[in-house]
Structure formats: C-alpha cells, structure tokens
Design a protein around this motif. Structure first.
Motif, PDB file in Angstrom:
ATOM      1  N   UNK A 191       0.783  -1.080  -0.384  1.00  0.00           N
ATOM      2  CA  UNK A 191      -0.005   0.481   0.455  1.00  0.00           C
ATOM      3  C   UNK A 191       0.942   1.577   0.020  1.00  0.00           C
ATOM      4  N   UNK A 192       0.682   2.338   0.325  1.00  0.00           N
ATOM      5  CA  UNK A 192       1.415   3.237   0.907  1.00  0.00           C
ATOM      6  C   UNK A 192       2.395   3.053   1.505  1.00  0.00           C
ATOM      7  N   UNK A 193       3.843   3.777   0.980  1.00  0.00           N
ATOM      8  CA  UNK A 193       5.036   3.213   1.938  1.00  0.00           C
ATOM      9  C   UNK A 193       5.984   4.837   2.156  1.00  0.00           C
ATOM     10  N   UNK A 194       6.877   4.621   2.710  1.00  0.00           N
ATOM     11  CA  UNK A 194       7.985   5.723   2.671  1.00  0.00           C
ATOM     12  C   UNK A 194       9.770   5.222   2.346  1.00  0.00           C
ATOM     13  N   UNK A 195       9.336   6.281   1.604  1.00  0.00           N
ATOM     14  CA  UNK A 195      10.998   5.709   0.486  1.00  0.00           C
ATOM     15  C   UNK A 195      11.479   6.391   0.617  1.00  0.00           C
ATOM     16  N   UNK A 196      12.646   6.490   0.535  1.00  0.00           N
ATOM     17  CA  UNK A 196      13.954   7.688   0.316  1.00  0.00           C
ATOM     18  C   UNK A 196      15.223   6.579  -0.667  1.00  0.00           C
ATOM     19  N   UNK A 197      16.394   7.546  -1.253  1.00  0.00           N
ATOM     20  CA  UNK A 197      16.801   6.898  -2.168  1.00  0.00           C
ATOM     21  C   UNK A 197      18.067   7.225  -2.856  1.00  0.00           C
ATOM     22  N   UNK A 198      19.012   6.743  -2.194  1.00  0.00           N
ATOM     23  CA  UNK A 198      20.889   7.301  -3.322  1.00  0.00           C
ATOM     24  C   UNK A 198      20.711   7.023  -4.030  1.00  0.00           C
ATOM     25  N   UNK A 199      20.929   7.539  -5.518  1.00  0.00           N
ATOM     26  CA  UNK A 199      21.438   7.368  -6.201  1.00  0.00           C
ATOM     27  C   UNK A 199      22.989   8.291  -7.186  1.00  0.00           C
ATOM     28  N   UNK A 200      23.688   6.801  -7.627  1.00  0.00           N
ATOM     29  CA  UNK A 200      24.851   7.324  -8.514  1.00  0.00           C
ATOM     30  C   UNK A 200      24.530   7.748  -9.469  1.00  0.00           C
ATOM     31  N   UNK A 201      25.671   8.356 -10.320  1.00  0.00           N
ATOM     32  CA  UNK A 201      25.152   8.378 -11.603  1.00  0.00           C
ATOM     33  C   UNK A 201      26.434   8.829 -12.651  1.00  0.00           C
ATOM     34  N   UNK A 202      26.866   8.758 -13.549  1.00  0.00           N
ATOM     35  CA  UNK A 202      28.327   9.667 -14.146  1.00  0.00           C
ATOM     36  C   UNK A 202      28.429  11.441 -13.653  1.00  0.00           C
ATOM     37  N   UNK A 203      29.604  12.424 -14.130  1.00  0.00           N
ATOM     38  CA  UNK A 203      29.536  12.794 -12.875  1.00  0.00           C
ATOM     39  C   UNK A 203      29.086  14.115 -13.584  1.00  0.00           C
ATOM     40  N   UNK A 204      28.589  14.170 -14.648  1.00  0.00           N
ATOM     41  CA  UNK A 204      28.674  15.189 -16.358  1.00  0.00           C
ATOM     42  C   UNK A 204      26.948  14.825 -16.211  1.00  0.00           C
ATOM     43  N   UNK A 205      26.325  13.759 -15.403  1.00  0.00           N
ATOM     44  CA  UNK A 205      24.657  13.895 -15.273  1.00  0.00           C
ATOM     45  C   UNK A 205      24.220  13.895 -13.725  1.00  0.00           C
ATOM     46  N   UNK A 206      22.830  14.420 -13.964  1.00  0.00           N
ATOM     47  CA  UNK A 206      22.210  14.901 -12.294  1.00  0.00           C
ATOM     48  C   UNK A 206      20.965  13.180 -12.756  1.00  0.00           C
ATOM     49  N   UNK A 207      21.014  13.047 -11.517  1.00  0.00           N
ATOM     50  CA  UNK A 207      19.299  11.272 -11.043  1.00  0.00           C
ATOM     51  C   UNK A 207      18.999  12.001 -10.813  1.00  0.00           C
ATOM     52  N   UNK A 208      17.679  11.715 -11.203  1.00  0.00           N
ATOM     53  CA  UNK A 208      16.121  12.538  -9.817  1.00  0.00           C
ATOM     54  C   UNK A 208      15.746  11.172  -9.812  1.00  0.00           C
ATOM     55  N   UNK A 209      15.124  11.157  -8.325  1.00  0.00           N
ATOM     56  CA  UNK A 209      14.008  10.889  -7.875  1.00  0.00           C
ATOM     57  C   UNK A 209      12.496  11.234  -7.185  1.00  0.00           C
ATOM     58  N   UNK A 210      11.341  10.439  -7.113  1.00  0.00           N
ATOM     59  CA  UNK A 210      10.723  11.166  -6.386  1.00  0.00           C
ATOM     60  C   UNK A 210      11.820  11.867  -4.666  1.00  0.00           C
ATOM     61  N   UNK A 211      11.150  12.699  -4.312  1.00  0.00           N
ATOM     62  CA  UNK A 211      11.675  13.180  -3.551  1.00  0.00           C
ATOM     63  C   UNK A 211      12.124  13.362  -3.064  1.00  0.00           C
ATOM     64  N   UNK A 212      12.304  14.413  -1.901  1.00  0.00           N
ATOM     65  CA  UNK A 212      13.296  16.132  -1.454  1.00  0.00           C
ATOM     66  C   UNK A 212      15.064  15.263  -1.781  1.00  0.00           C
ATOM     67  N   UNK A 213      15.460  16.406  -2.234  1.00  0.00           N
ATOM     68  CA  UNK A 213      16.983  16.306  -2.772  1.00  0.00           C
ATOM     69  C   UNK A 213      17.874  16.391  -0.424  1.00  0.00           C
TER      70      UNK A 213
END
Length: 553
Positions: free
Chosen positions: A136-158
């Motif tokens: 059902x509804x969940x608590x969401x948190x994530x850490x994302x890595x990418x190459x240095x010249x890109x921006x990675x985005x996921x739901x939630x506040x940075x």
C-alpha cells in the motif's frame, strides 16, 4: 537472469535461491537452453513467514544491454537519458504476462481469458491498489549515483549531493507516504527553476530538467503547471508536496508518466514542437496539465483494483486538464480538445476486438481517457462546473491520502457525482455511465434572412437521434429520447492580433429534442455564418462533421 536483468535476493541477510519448477505444458519446441519463464521466479524463504511476521528483503539487481532484442529496443539504461524503475521485480504472480488474444489462446489450447478486473465492491479488489499489489502506501528514500556530468532524479526531496570515487551521488527522501510507484531518471540536464505560491503563502518549487537544445516550449510547461496548481488547489484541495518536477527523456517511448512530485515526459511530447500557429492543438500545455492532475487523481486518491477503477485516475485527470483548457481559452474555444477526444474514442471502439464495457466498468484506455473526458465535460456543462467540482472534491476528501482500505472505485466516484445531478438529468448519468449511447445528430438545412435593425432570423432544420449499443456492437434506437442538446448560431470567427481564431456564438442554448426532425427559428443581432446542433461535440456523435453547416441567405 532475464533479458539483460539479473537480480538476487536475501531475507534478513540470508541469501535465498530459486526453487525448481517446470513450465507446463512443456513447449513442443524451444530455442532456449533453459525453458522460458517470462522472468518469473519462485524463491524459497529460509524459514516460513507466518501471518503478522516481518522480515527485511534485500534485492540486488543489475540492468545491462548485452546485445539487442528481437522486438524493438531496450530504453531503460541509456548513455544520456536513463529512465527506469530500478529493475526491482514485482512480488507475486503477474497475470499480465499471459497471452491475451483469444486467437493466440485458442491456438495453444488455452481457454479464453477474461480481461475484466474483479467486480465492484469485491473484498480483494477494494483492499488492493490498482497500480501495484506489492504494497500500500510506503515510506520512500533512495540514494542514486550516476556519472559526474549527469543529474539523477527520483521522487522525494533532495537531502544532499556529493561526488565520490568518480561517481555523482544524490540522496532523496520523501517525508510523507506515497504509493509504491517510483522511477529513477539520469541525464545531462539543464534545469529551469520557478515557483508557485498557494493562496496561503506556501511555495511549491517548480523544476524542469531538459536537454539544453530543447528549450523552446518551457514557458508552456511552466504555465500549465501554475495554472493547474491554482485551479486544482482551489477546486479539489491542496497539493500535497512542496515541489513538482518535469524531466525529459529520449523518444524511444512516447508518453508521460506521473510519479509522486516527479513527471518524466518524453521528448516527443512537445519539447521541440512548433506551436507558432496559435490555432494548433496545444498538446504540450494539455498533457502537462493532465500529468499534474495525477498528483490528485492517482496519488492523493489511489484507485482500487475493481472493474472500471482506471477512470478514477485517468478520466478525472482528463477532465481536470479540460477545465484548465476551458479556463485558458474560454468555453467557446475548447471544441478542438473535445473533437480530439471524440475521434479517439470512436477509433478505439471501432477497433475493439472483444467487447466494449459501459463506462462505469471501463477496461480500455479509449474509454477511461477519451470517453471519460467527454462524459465529465458534458456533465459540468449540464449541471455547472462548480456543482460537479464540489462532488469531485467531496470524493477526494473522502478517499484522499487514505492509507487503509477500502480504496476508491468507479462506483464511489459515480455515487458522489450522482448526488448533485438533478432528476431532469439523471438520464444523462444512465446513458453515459451505464449504457453505450451514440448520437446521430446533424444539420439538414440552415437558412437566414435579414429582418431589419441589423437582426437576422435563422431557421434550422435538424435531425436528432440516439441509439444504444450492446457490448458486441448490436444497436437499437432509443425510443424514449427526450434530451437536452445544444443549438448554436455563430458569427465569423474573431481573429486576435497573434492570429488566434476565437469562436463567436450569437446563440447557444439547450433545446429538449425527441428523435426525428425539428425546425427551430432563432433571432440573432449579427449576420450569422454557421449554425449547428451540438456544435462543440459535447455528446458522443458518430459523425460529428455534419453537426455544423454554413448558413444560406
């Protein structure tokens, strides 16, 4: 491994392995060393998990492109413009992987597969969310890595951003519960930042992540977000987040999808489109409003898993976007949006291969998108925008941000709306939600003459007819037709300085019409150019092109 995806599982830090199972019936011929299981795996837990128990499930997954696929292309992991759900497998058996076509199932000796969801008020359906049955509804948190010249985005506040070992890291955390429905996007983005302020002074940050060469229509996206936030807040209730983000992804796919406060949006949906002709269909503005509306319809109110529940998400989002278009262009200038939806619905039902459900049980996209928008727009035209919106808001207040079942079904929305529809228009609710009603309205003749003092007398001969279809398409005439239908007379279009053409109605009123021919005489105070029956295509008419006619003198 399955088609470039590999994953392993552990429960409470203990690895779990795939148990042996056979694909039945065994295929007569297989091109594969191992039997194809459509990515379906059964894992044995280290110990049984009893009701009420809990455990920590850890999934390690990788998505790669080891070669090329035989049917199209892989679009999840790209050099610039990754858009993925992170390769996390769904839990449980997914019947969507089964053959759907009646012909294919017959070929392999399988029984026909019903494609309807569980019936209304089904206990399992009411406690299960439409878009996933994993949680059902969940608590969401994530850490994302990418190459240095890109921006990675996921739901939630940075929360923070840093660079480590040649990788660029982003930590996102959502401070309220959300549906188990998320994405990860990474690209070489330029970022436009703006904000919208609510009537209470609360700011919502607007961020648009775009390919630097695709800057042409950013103002349209921002305008749609601001207009939508204002209208939806006022009419349906507050926006639940402090940010809204649109993210461009490559046109290997042509759609937009609304995740919590994060909307990936294909580059094929208006990023570089030429909207210099003000009379073109502004799908960039409209689609943005539609996807924003999903933050209310789909995220605040999550549909349940019963028949027709898709309309809670999609029909309400379509209606909400139409209201934004109506507010921007005026009620006399949304006909192109309605005609677009009408054409889409008619094409969809014409190519239907099984059966067409009534709207409250809709099970096809042409029903919950195009038909739904026409039905709800027509309803607000009959009973008033404010009255319909009050019912929709009451529905939202009842089911919004609900963490425990029962969740919302099509029948719940129907019941809230029905309470504000007067007895004289209950036939419209019956026709649009519970029957398959098709109109055959047309103008036979339209003649006018001057009667002095710059007034004109317009005489219209129109033919009205309504038919009912069953789910297989067989039709019968509606013998009791006595419906309210627009009759309109129009002056030549007004042309604004930028070339935008605006419809100029001289007369537009609803007439109660039975089936058959009708002669209607109207006086107008300017020279008319056109006249019509249901001229704005608010009804489902199979031949809408004959609803208007040039006036003869």
């Amino acid at each position: 491994a399955s088609d470039g995806q590999k994953f392993s599982l552990s429960v409470d830090q203990q690895p779990v392995s795939v148990t042996k199972f056979d694909l039945l019936p065994n295929p007569v011929l297989s091109w594969f060393t191992d039997q194809d299981t459509a990515g379906y795996r059964i894992f044995a837990l280290p110990k049984p998990l009893m009701p009420g128990d809990s455990a920590t499930l850890e999934i390690k997954t990788s998505l790669t492109n080891p070669g090329f696929v035989n049917n199209g292309y892989r679009r999840e992991i790209l050099y610039n413009g990754t858009f993925t759900s992170a390769g996390i497998p769904s839990i449980g058996y997914d019947p969507n992987g089964e053959l759907e076509s009646d012909e294919d199932r017959k070929k392999y000796g399988l029984v026909e597969k019903p494609d309807d969801l569980p019936p209304h008020r089904d206990p399992y359906g009411e406690k299960t969310m439409l878009f996933n049955d994993d949680a059902d509804l969940i608590n969401f948190e994530c850490i994302v890595s990418t190459v240095p010249d890109q921006i990675a985005v996921a739901p939630g506040y940075l929360q923070r951003e840093w660079t480590e070992n040649g990788r660029r890291y982003f930590h996102y955390k959502q401070d309220s519960k959300i549906d188990y429905f998320f994405n990860v996007v990474s690209g070489r983005y330029s970022v436009l930042r703006d904000k919208w302020t609510s009537p209470k002074g609360e700011d919502v940050n607007i961020e648009i992540f775009y390919h630097q060469e695709h800057h042409y229509n950013l103002d349209r996206f921002v305008a749609a977000l601001k207009d939508g936030l204002s209208y939806f807040h006022q009419n349906f209730g507050p926006y639940q987040f402090r940010q809204v983000r649109i993210l461009e992804f490559p046109r290997y796919a042509a759609f937009a999808q609304s995740f919590p406060n994060t909307i990936p949006y294909s580059e094929d949906f208006g990023w570089y489109a030429d909207f210099s002709d003000p009379n073109d269909y502004d799908y960039g503005y409209y689609v943005t409003a539609h996807e924003l509306a999903h933050q209310w319809w789909g995220h605040q109110v999550v549909p349940n898993f019963t028949r027709g529940s898709n309309l809670v998400s999609e029909s309400l989002a379509e209606y909400s976007a139409l209201m934004i278009a109506k507010q921007k262009y005026g009620p006399d200038n949304v006909q192109q949006f309605l005609k677009y939806d009408l054409d889409g619905y008619l094409r969809g039902r014409a190519s239907e291969s099984k059966k067409e459900n009534v709207f409250i049980n809709c099970n096809r996209s042409y029903q919950w998108y195009q038909k739904g928008s026409i039905i709800l727009y027509g309803l607000q035209d009959y009973i008033g925008e404010e009255r319909l919106n009050s019912a929709i808001k009451a529905f939202r207040d009842s089911f919004g941000m609900k963490e425990n079942p029962p969740f919302a079904g099509s029948y719940d929305l129907h019941d809230f709306i029905q309470t504000v529809v007067p007895d004289s228009l209950q036939y419209y609710m019956e026709d649009s939600w519970h029957k398959l009603a098709l109109y055959e309205n047309r103008v036979v003749t339209a003649k006018a003459k001057s009667i002095g003092n710059e007034e004109y007398e317009v005489t219209l001969t129109v033919k009205a007819n309504k038919r009912y279809a069953d789910e297989k398409g067989a039709e019968t005439d509606a013998t009791n037709m006595d419906d309210y239908i627009d009759i309109g007379v129009f002056a030549p279009d007004k042309v604004e300085a930028n070339g935008k053409k605006l419809t100029v109605p001289l007369y537009l009123k609803k007439h109660k019409l039975t089936a058959g021919d009708h002669t209607i005489t109207i006086k107008v105070n300017k020279k008319p150019e056109k006249a019509g029956i249901d001229p704005y295509n608010k009804l489902i008419d199979r031949v809408p092109e004959d609803n208007r006619k040039e006036v003869e003198f």
